[in-house]
Design an enzyme around this catalytic site. Structure first.
Site, PDB file in Angstrom:
ATOM      1  N   GLY A 212      61.252  30.495  41.922  1.00  0.00           N
ATOM      2  CA  GLY A 212      59.933  30.205  41.519  1.00  0.00           C
ATOM      3  C   GLY A 212      59.157  29.085  41.797  1.00  0.00           C
ATOM      4  N   ASN A 213      58.020  28.739  41.163  1.00  0.00           N
ATOM      5  CA  ASN A 213      57.677  27.347  41.633  1.00  0.00           C
ATOM      6  C   ASN A 213      56.912  26.596  40.552  1.00  0.00           C
ATOM      7  OD1 ASN A 213      54.746  28.081  40.867  1.00  0.00           O
ATOM      8  ND2 ASN A 213      55.258  29.731  42.553  1.00  0.00           N
ATOM      9  N   HIS A 214      56.519  25.425  40.846  1.00  0.00           N
ATOM     10  CA  HIS A 214      56.086  24.569  39.729  1.00  0.00           C
ATOM     11  C   HIS A 214      54.789  24.718  39.034  1.00  0.00           C
ATOM     12  CE1 HIS A 214      59.580  21.978  40.181  1.00  0.00           C
ATOM     13  NE2 HIS A 214      59.345  21.862  41.482  1.00  0.00           N
ATOM     14  N   SER A 215      53.915  25.710  39.323  1.00  0.00           N
ATOM     15  CA  SER A 215      52.752  26.222  38.736  1.00  0.00           C
ATOM     16  C   SER A 215      52.915  25.980  37.185  1.00  0.00           C
ATOM     17  CB  SER A 215      52.150  27.353  39.204  1.00  0.00           C
ATOM     18  OG  SER A 215      50.931  27.601  38.507  1.00  0.00           O
ATOM     19  N   ALA A 280      49.779  31.004  41.576  1.00  0.00           N
ATOM     20  CA  ALA A 280      50.688  30.511  42.653  1.00  0.00           C
ATOM     21  C   ALA A 280      51.897  31.801  42.871  1.00  0.00           C
ATOM     22  CB  ALA A 280      51.341  29.158  42.285  1.00  0.00           C
TER      23      ALA A 280
END
Ligand code: CTP
Length: 403
Positions: A212-215, A280
């Site tokens: 995943g990512n930090h969005s 994102a």
């Protein structure tokens, strides 16, 4: 939330029996997300107490030019109150108050506030049937309409006099619906449909792990809120976030992976007037998703990744009438990379985020963006709250459709 969400409403209450219904009206405004300040005429206090209305509106109620109770604030400033308001609603509006409004007869705080206002004014007449029909009252209506004020027509039914006919103040639900409709009709994106993507995507590795990512999703959610506040019907397709949004004009579609986001976007895209890709999206996903939890062992683990589908590029390919906006998050050669993305993804506008700018990007409630349009006109913006950046983005769509 409705179009009244965030609106500042001054409710002017004049002295008719229908004043008792304003308690419910204030509650409906508050429920719709509005802020309410109440101004009462002296006569109205015989029908409903200031305490009731201040408790429900969560604000002090004002009635006199001078406040004897509050030593620190002796002067009730009608000009400040009128300029604070996004809308003024006079309900109930008695024949007396309407006549004073029409003729500028400024003998109480409510009329002084009305005369100082620059915002839209709505009034909901309430009186007995013969008073309602009287030429003098009709005259007031005509005059007030010529000032640009809007009448919320009285309803028919039993009146306080025991007679039956036209003159009852519109029910609070109908007052709210009237104002909401009127505001919606005048909104610049009324009748437009906008698709917005937001948040990260989660690409499964196994049943319990993902890439995943930090969005946070904040930017996309703010854009959705702003588009809806400007009258658009919004389809918000969001990856996993902690955010929630309640708005009559926003349909939220929750997805997890890039593939799910792609399917959802393509389901709605043909039918929308604009699309904004603020998500994102993961660029890569595990090639094979393990069906059971991967057990650790003594050797290193490698996961083979494959490209996800580029959702925005697919929208660009299928684009017909849609105004298409993408984001670019860059760390170097920002302008050049962003321009390439405009061409590659067939965009009308790109919103460039540079991670070199302080306060921009993931996790912040501020953002510093540069707009670049399809003719490569570059427009750097100041550091702003994400809500204000959302306003700038939506105003680009408004300009596009009104140009
Ligand atoms: N985007 C998308 N689908 C993807 C990847 C990105 O729809 N699979 C969208 C994003 O929502 C954003 C825009 O494309 O509006 C740009 O994303 P970005 O990650 O900056 O660019 P990429 O095209 O992925 O290129 P790179 O990562 O190499 O910069």
């Amino acid at each position: 939330m409705t179009v009244l969400g965030g609106k500042k409403i001054v409710l002017g209450v004049s002295g008719g029996i229908a004043a008792y219904k304003t308690a419910h009206l204030v509650r409906l405004f508050i429920k719709a997300g509005a802020q309410v300040r109440v101004v009462m005429t002296p006569a109205s206090k015989d029908f409903v107490t200031p305490l009731t209305l201040s408790t429900l509106s969560k604000n002090p109620v004002v009635s006199e030019f001078y406040s004897e109770e509050n030593e620190n604030e002796l002067w009730n400033n009608h000009v400040e109150l009128a300029l604070w308001a996004d809308i003024i609603v006079i309900a109930p509006a008695t024949a007396n108050t309407l006549s004073k409004m029409a003729n500028g007869n400024c003998d109480n705080l409510l009329i002084a506030t009305y005369l100082s206002a620059k915002c839209p004014v709505y009034f909901a007449p309430a009186m007995d049937l013969d008073m309602y029909k009287h030429p003098s009252t009709k005259d007031s209506f005509l005059k007030l309409k010529s000032f640009g004020n809007s009448i919320i027509p009285a309803e028919k039914g039993e009146l306080a006099s025991g007679l039956s006919g036209e003159g009852r103040m519109a029910e609070p639900e109908n007052i709210v619906a009237f104002i909401e409709n009127d505001i919606t009709e005048k909104l610049p994106l009324k009748g437009k449909k906008i698709l917005i993507t937001a948040g990260p995507t989660y690409e499964a590795i196994d049943p319990v792990r993902f890439i995943g990512n930090h969005s946070s999703g904040k930017m996309g959610f703010e854009i959705a809120r702003e588009a809806a506040n400007k009258g658009a019907t919004v389809i918000l397709i969001t990856g996993p976030t902690h955010l929630s949004i309640e708005h009559n004009f926003i349909q939220v579609v929750k997805v997890q992976s890039a593939q799910e986001m792609y399917v959802a976007c393509n389901q709605f895209f043909a039918d929308v007037d604009a699309a904004i890709a603020a998500a994102a999206v993961a660029d890569y996903k595990p090639k094979n998703v393990a069906s059971q939890k991967i057990k650790k062992n003594d050797v290193a683990l490698s996961i083979e990744l494959e490209k996800t589908i580029d959702i925005l590029a697919s929208l660009g390919k299928n684009k017909e009438k849609q105004y298409l906006i993408g984001f670019a998050l860059e760390t170097e050669n920002e302008l050049e990379h962003a321009k390439q993305k405009i061409i590659k993804k067939n965009l009308d506008l790109i919103v460039l985020n540079s991670l070199n700018d302080k306060g921009a990007g993931f996790g912040f409630s501020t953002n510093k963006v540069t707009f670049i349009d399809k003719n490569f006109v570059v427009e750097p913006m100041d550091l702003k709250s994400k809500a204000d950046v959302a306003k700038d983005i939506i105003s680009k769509i408004i300009t596009h459709y009104n140009a």
